[in-house]
Design an enzyme around this catalytic site. Structure first.
Site, PDB file in Angstrom:
ATOM      1  CD  GLU A 197      25.327 -21.517   0.437  1.00  0.00           C
ATOM      2  OE1 GLU A 197      26.516 -21.496   0.074  1.00  0.00           O
ATOM      3  OE2 GLU A 197      24.528 -22.418   0.124  1.00  0.00           O
TER       4      GLU A 197
ATOM      5  CB  CYS B 160      32.358 -13.715   1.160  1.00  0.00           C
ATOM      6  SG  CYS B 160      31.710 -13.487  -0.507  1.00  0.00           S
TER       7      CYS B 160
ATOM      8  CB  CYS C 244      22.062 -13.551  -8.383  1.00  0.00           C
ATOM      9  SG  CYS C 244      22.866 -12.168  -9.251  1.00  0.00           S
TER      10      CYS C 244
ATOM     11  CB  CYS D 294      27.242 -14.403 -14.186  1.00  0.00           C
ATOM     12  SG  CYS D 294      27.086 -12.609 -14.007  1.00  0.00           S
TER      13      CYS D 294
ATOM     14  CB  CYS E  70      27.782 -17.206 -10.881  1.00  0.00           C
ATOM     15  SG  CYS E  70      27.378 -16.895  -9.142  1.00  0.00           S
TER      16      CYS E  70
ATOM     17  CB  CYS F  55      34.972 -17.470  -5.856  1.00  0.00           C
ATOM     18  SG  CYS F  55      34.385 -16.058  -6.812  1.00  0.00           S
TER      19      CYS F  55
END
Length: 370
Positions: free
Chosen positions: A96, A109, A116, A120, A123, A345
């Protein structure tokens, strides 16, 4: 039967590599300049349209090379003007990419990995596990596709994309070579011509790679900190167990010391209600950052289904901000943009094949502890 050699995708080649490619074909190095401009300044993916390149060379290029960007499978604009693309890559998975307009500024962005590996806790991308690194063509291809969405592709017109942040899916420093090649293209005058102050790499703190980064580029830097002490950051950013805060901030200082100009690092701090948003955390952060040329970007947590975390109230966020401001730090609160299309975010997910089975584990936990 002889296998057909795979064509080279020129989209992800920075100038030096493209010059080497043309030399390997027995051509002059200046051909790289011509082709760079056709690809990145005019949005051309057809060699026949490159009218200042000889017909013989165009025919040769069609045999050995291609210009191929990601396939757009989703393109939607939020009610606040934020635009999100889902782009399908070669293995069928998607990433994305988000464009955030703000007055005369348009910030793109960009993702660096499919999924990933860092996990975290705040996220959404991390909850989907990790598939693979993106190639340089797939990284710069996100900018190429987004720029093509604003036709005509004319370098003399006002730019719809003025800034690029490597803050999308993935940890950029874990895909070092491809990210550096893509950023070099972003800053190349013959391509997008973005200033080093307008290209920002965000990292959770891969310290050896951060030191290496300072040897090869001078882009702007953002640090995903999110906690003022190791005990808390270990919980929020598991990478901290390997590279604790003191090591990360020392590497950050080394990076800034290498820059020819005086620049500040951006400290990113996601505020989570009852976790890291207390006033004592703000005061601890003031002490931690003392002496570091920096500005702080507070990011109120954006909820997603696999997380029980909550967004703090605006009053709590402003109280946290005021403590930092009173200590002399430039502190902004990031406005939530694009949450109606899951473009805010921490919300980027994409269609990721989770080879780590991480998403299955999180879903199982949700069923056990609803």
């Amino acid at each position: 039967m002889t296998a057909v050699a795979e064509k080279v995708n020129l989209l992800g080649m920075p100038k030096a590599k493209l010059e080497a490619f043309f030399e390997s074909l027995g051509e002059k190095r200046f051909r790289a300049q011509q082709v760079l401009q056709w690809i990145h300044q005019r949005g051309v993916d057809d060699f026949d349209q490159m009218t200042n390149v000889s017909k013989a060379l165009r025919e040769k290029l069609k045999q050995v090379a291609e210009i191929r960007g990601p396939e757009v499978v989703y393109d939607e604009t939020s009610r606040d003007g934020t635009r999100k693309w889902v782009m399908r890559m070669d293995n069928g998975n998607s990433v994305e990419t988000v464009l955030i307009p703000d007055g005369e500024r348009g910030t793109l962005c960009v993702s660096s990995q499919i999924g990933c590996s860092l996990d975290c806790t705040f996220c959404s991308t991390g909850k989907r596990g990790f598939n693979r690194n993106l190639t340089a063509a797939e990284i710069i291809g996100q900018l190429w596709v987004a720029r093509k969405a604003f036709m005509p592709f004319d370098p003399n017109l006002e730019r719809p994309i003025t800034n690029v942040v490597m803050m999308g899916m993935g940890e950029p420093l874990l895909n070092f070579e491809n990210v550096v090649d893509a950023m070099n293209l972003m800053m190349e005058d013959l391509a997008y011509g973005l200033s080093k102050r307008r290209v920002t790499l965000s990292t959770s703190g891969v310290v050896p790679a951060l030191d290496r980064l300072g040897e090869v580029t001078d882009v702007s830097l953002a640090i995903s900190l999110h906690a003022p002490n190791d005990e808390l950051r270990n919980q929020l950013v598991p990478l901290n167990r390997k590279y604790p805060i003191a090591e990360l901030l020392a590497a950050t200082r080394r990076y800034l010391d290498r820059l020819a100009d005086k620049r500040k690092v951006t400290i990113e701090y996601t505020l989570i209600e009852g976790v890291n948003d207390r006033l004592e955390h703000a005061r601890e952060l003031v002490t931690l950052l003392r002496g570091l040329p920096c500005k702080v970007n507070l990011i109120p947590f954006n909820p997603f289904p696999e997380s029980d975390f909550k967004r703090p109230s605006m009053n709590a966020t402003r109280r946290f901000q005021s403590i930092l401001q009173e200590a002399g730090y430039i502190t902004t609160i990031r406005t939530t943009r694009g949450d109606d299309i899951d473009a805010a975010c921490g919300q980027l997910v994409g269609r990721v094949e989770d080879r780590t089975r991480r998403s299955q584990r999180y879903i199982a936990v949700q069923h056990v502890n609803p």
